[in-house]
Write a protein that holds these residues in place. Structure first.
Motif, mmCIF file in Angstrom:
data_model
loop_
_atom_site.group_PDB
_atom_site.id
_atom_site.type_symbol
_atom_site.label_atom_id
_atom_site.label_comp_id
_atom_site.label_asym_id
_atom_site.label_seq_id
_atom_site.Cartn_x
_atom_site.Cartn_y
_atom_site.Cartn_z
ATOM 1 N N ARG A 19 -11.524 -8.693 7.486
ATOM 2 C CA ARG A 19 -10.495 -7.647 7.499
ATOM 3 C C ARG A 19 -9.158 -8.207 7.014
ATOM 4 O O ARG A 19 -8.878 -9.404 7.150
ATOM 5 N N VAL A 20 -8.347 -7.286 6.482
ATOM 6 C CA VAL A 20 -6.971 -7.591 6.085
ATOM 7 C C VAL A 20 -6.042 -7.004 7.132
ATOM 8 O O VAL A 20 -6.215 -5.858 7.552
ATOM 9 N N LEU A 21 -5.062 -7.779 7.577
ATOM 10 C CA LEU A 21 -4.103 -7.307 8.564
ATOM 11 C C LEU A 21 -2.956 -6.560 7.878
ATOM 12 O O LEU A 21 -2.426 -7.018 6.863
ATOM 13 N N GLY A 22 -2.576 -5.411 8.441
ATOM 14 C CA GLY A 22 -1.447 -4.670 7.895
ATOM 15 C C GLY A 22 -1.784 -3.942 6.609
ATOM 16 O O GLY A 22 -2.951 -3.802 6.224
ATOM 17 N N GLY A 23 -0.738 -3.494 5.932
ATOM 18 C CA GLY A 23 -0.945 -2.754 4.691
ATOM 19 C C GLY A 23 -1.390 -3.655 3.561
ATOM 20 O O GLY A 23 -1.138 -4.860 3.555
ATOM 21 N N ILE A 24 -2.075 -3.058 2.604
ATOM 22 C CA ILE A 24 -2.583 -3.815 1.453
ATOM 23 C C ILE A 24 -1.556 -3.796 0.322
ATOM 24 O O ILE A 24 -0.928 -2.768 0.036
ATOM 25 N N VAL A 25 -1.399 -4.944 -0.309
ATOM 26 C CA VAL A 25 -0.490 -5.056 -1.452
ATOM 27 C C VAL A 25 -1.236 -4.562 -2.694
ATOM 28 O O VAL A 25 -1.904 -5.326 -3.388
ATOM 29 N N ASP A 26 -1.118 -3.260 -2.928
ATOM 30 C CA ASP A 26 -1.756 -2.639 -4.091
ATOM 31 C C ASP A 26 -0.696 -2.402 -5.171
ATOM 32 O O ASP A 26 0.425 -2.916 -5.088
ATOM 33 N N ALA A 27 -1.042 -1.614 -6.166
ATOM 34 C CA ALA A 27 -0.122 -1.397 -7.287
ATOM 35 C C ALA A 27 1.195 -0.783 -6.833
ATOM 36 O O ALA A 27 2.275 -1.194 -7.291
ATOM 37 N N ASP A 28 1.139 0.196 -5.942
ATOM 38 C CA ASP A 28 2.361 0.841 -5.469
ATOM 39 C C ASP A 28 3.213 -0.128 -4.662
ATOM 40 O O ASP A 28 4.446 -0.137 -4.791
ATOM 41 N N GLU A 29 2.570 -0.938 -3.818
ATOM 42 C CA GLU A 29 3.317 -1.891 -3.005
ATOM 43 C C GLU A 29 3.933 -2.984 -3.877
ATOM 44 O O GLU A 29 5.049 -3.462 -3.601
ATOM 45 N N LYS A 30 3.239 -3.378 -4.925
ATOM 46 C CA LYS A 30 3.831 -4.353 -5.851
ATOM 47 C C LYS A 30 5.098 -3.789 -6.478
ATOM 48 O O LYS A 30 6.134 -4.468 -6.552
ATOM 49 N N LYS A 31 5.037 -2.550 -6.937
ATOM 50 C CA LYS A 31 6.214 -1.904 -7.536
ATOM 51 C C LYS A 31 7.340 -1.808 -6.517
ATOM 52 O O LYS A 31 8.500 -2.122 -6.828
ATOM 53 N N ARG A 32 7.023 -1.375 -5.298
ATOM 54 C CA ARG A 32 8.049 -1.268 -4.256
ATOM 55 C C ARG A 32 8.679 -2.627 -3.955
ATOM 56 O O ARG A 32 9.885 -2.719 -3.694
ATOM 57 N N VAL A 44 13.271 -6.270 -3.938
ATOM 58 C CA VAL A 44 13.918 -7.548 -4.235
ATOM 59 C C VAL A 44 15.081 -7.343 -5.210
ATOM 60 O O VAL A 44 16.148 -7.962 -5.052
ATOM 61 N N CYS A 45 14.913 -6.461 -6.180
ATOM 62 C CA CYS A 45 16.025 -6.160 -7.097
ATOM 63 C C CYS A 45 17.213 -5.594 -6.314
ATOM 64 O O CYS A 45 18.371 -5.982 -6.548
ATOM 65 N N ALA A 46 16.935 -4.679 -5.384
ATOM 66 C CA ALA A 46 18.011 -4.090 -4.578
ATOM 67 C C ALA A 46 18.712 -5.158 -3.744
ATOM 68 O O ALA A 46 19.952 -5.162 -3.625
ATOM 69 N N GLU A 47 17.928 -6.072 -3.169
ATOM 70 C CA GLU A 47 18.509 -7.155 -2.370
ATOM 71 C C GLU A 47 19.401 -8.059 -3.215
ATOM 72 O O GLU A 47 20.412 -8.590 -2.734
ATOM 73 N N LEU A 48 19.045 -8.221 -4.479
ATOM 74 C CA LEU A 48 19.824 -9.062 -5.389
ATOM 75 C C LEU A 48 20.986 -8.305 -6.025
ATOM 76 O O LEU A 48 21.820 -8.903 -6.705
ATOM 77 N N GLY A 49 21.015 -6.982 -5.826
ATOM 78 C CA GLY A 49 22.063 -6.170 -6.428
ATOM 79 C C GLY A 49 21.909 -6.005 -7.921
ATOM 80 O O GLY A 49 22.904 -5.897 -8.656
ATOM 81 N N ILE A 50 20.673 -5.974 -8.388
ATOM 82 C CA ILE A 50 20.406 -5.826 -9.822
ATOM 83 C C ILE A 50 19.508 -4.621 -10.063
ATOM 84 O O ILE A 50 18.862 -4.103 -9.143
ATOM 85 N N ALA A 51 19.461 -4.174 -11.298
ATOM 86 C CA ALA A 51 18.553 -3.101 -11.695
ATOM 87 C C ALA A 51 17.199 -3.687 -12.078
ATOM 88 O O ALA A 51 17.130 -4.824 -12.549
#
Length: 282
Positions: free
Chosen positions: A204-217, A222-229
């Motif tokens: 089993r995998v714990l928590g949510g799966i890092v799929d295509a949508d999660e990769k994009k998010r 990380v861009c938002a945290e860095l203050g970049i587009a």
């Protein structure tokens, strides 16, 4: 807008590169080392791209059309997929090999990377096959089979020296990303967590799966945290589950990628190493 054409290949001769460059009728040609050149002042068209892509692939050369003047300094983040992009293996396939199940798991992996299967469903199916495997198999895969892709370390050293931040975002597992983070000096990592109980994988995998949508998010976060587009991010991947995060990038890079990914990426490295990025943005 003036477009340049960068041609590179680890085995390419200057004569081959020059022959390919002439197909684009450039204003001038500049050598970029022994196995690369830039054709300046090219008039881009989809037909020219199709012609050059086919001729370059046949010659073992990577051809990239890029706007004149684009440089590494235009970007602030490099985000990378892990399996078959930053590293040479699919970790889950090699873990499965310890269980004697590599062919079954690898077939599901291939179908998922081609975009034929839902990623989350395919990951759950593959991880379930690992139930009961001793967790020490993960360390064996890391020690014995995991290698950094060609040019990966040189690329990372250069982008880090230029002040760019790095993100490794993977549909693979934290066991591997957690070890690569200090090894390569990465700033951020995000991956799936394999459940281990009493020293064995539960399947089993714990928590949510890092799929295509999660990769994009994750790239967006990380861009938002860095203050970049997101347009200030370079995003690298090889499989269909990378397309959404590649789609928001300022520059998308397909590395040894499936055809569906190559077709949509700004840059495709079929022969060059990951450090080919440095040639394009020189």
């Amino acid at each position: 807008m003036t477009t340049n054409l960068v041609l590179q290949g680890p085995q390419a001769t200057h004569a081959t590169l020059e022959r390919l460059a002439q197909l684009a009728a450039p204003a001038s040609i500049t050598a970029l080392g022994e196995h690369a050149l830039r054709a300046d002042g090219v008039t881009y068209s989809p037909a020219l791209k199709a012609e050059l892509d086919a001729a370059a692939f046949e010659a073992g050369v990577d051809a990239t059309f890029i706007a004149a003047g684009r440089a590494l300094s235009d970007f602030k983040l490099v985000a990378m997929d892990m399996d078959s992009t930053l590293i040479t293996i699919e970790c889950i396939d090699e873990i499965a090999d310890m269980q004697g199940l590599k062919p079954q798991v690898a077939a599901i992996t291939e179908a998922a990377m081609r975009g034929e299967l839902d990623f989350s469903e395919s990951l759950n199916r593959r991880v379930a096959l690992l139930a009961g495997l001793d967790a020490s198999a993960l360390q064996r895969v890391y020690d014995e089979r995991l290698n950094i892709s060609m040019g990966g370390e040189a690329m990372l050293q250069a982008v880090q020296a230029a002040g760019l931040k790095t993100l490794l975002v993977s549909g693979g597992f934290t066991f591997f990303t957690d070890r690569l983070k200090p090894r390569l000096g990465l700033d951020n990592t995000h991956a799936n967590v394999l459940e281990v109980v009493d020293g064995k994988l539960t399947g089993r995998v714990l928590g949510g799966i890092v799929d295509a949508d999660e990769k994009k998010r994750t790239v967006e976060r990380v861009c938002a945290e860095l203050g970049i587009a997101p347009s200030q991010a370079i995003v690298m991947g090889d499989g269909a589950n990378d397309l959404k995060m590649m789609g928001i990038a300022g520059l998308s890079v397909a590395f040894r990628a499936k055809p569906v990914v190559r077709a949509q990426a700004d840059v495709a490295f079929n022969f060059s190493g990951l450090d080919g990025l440095l040639t394009i943005l020189a």
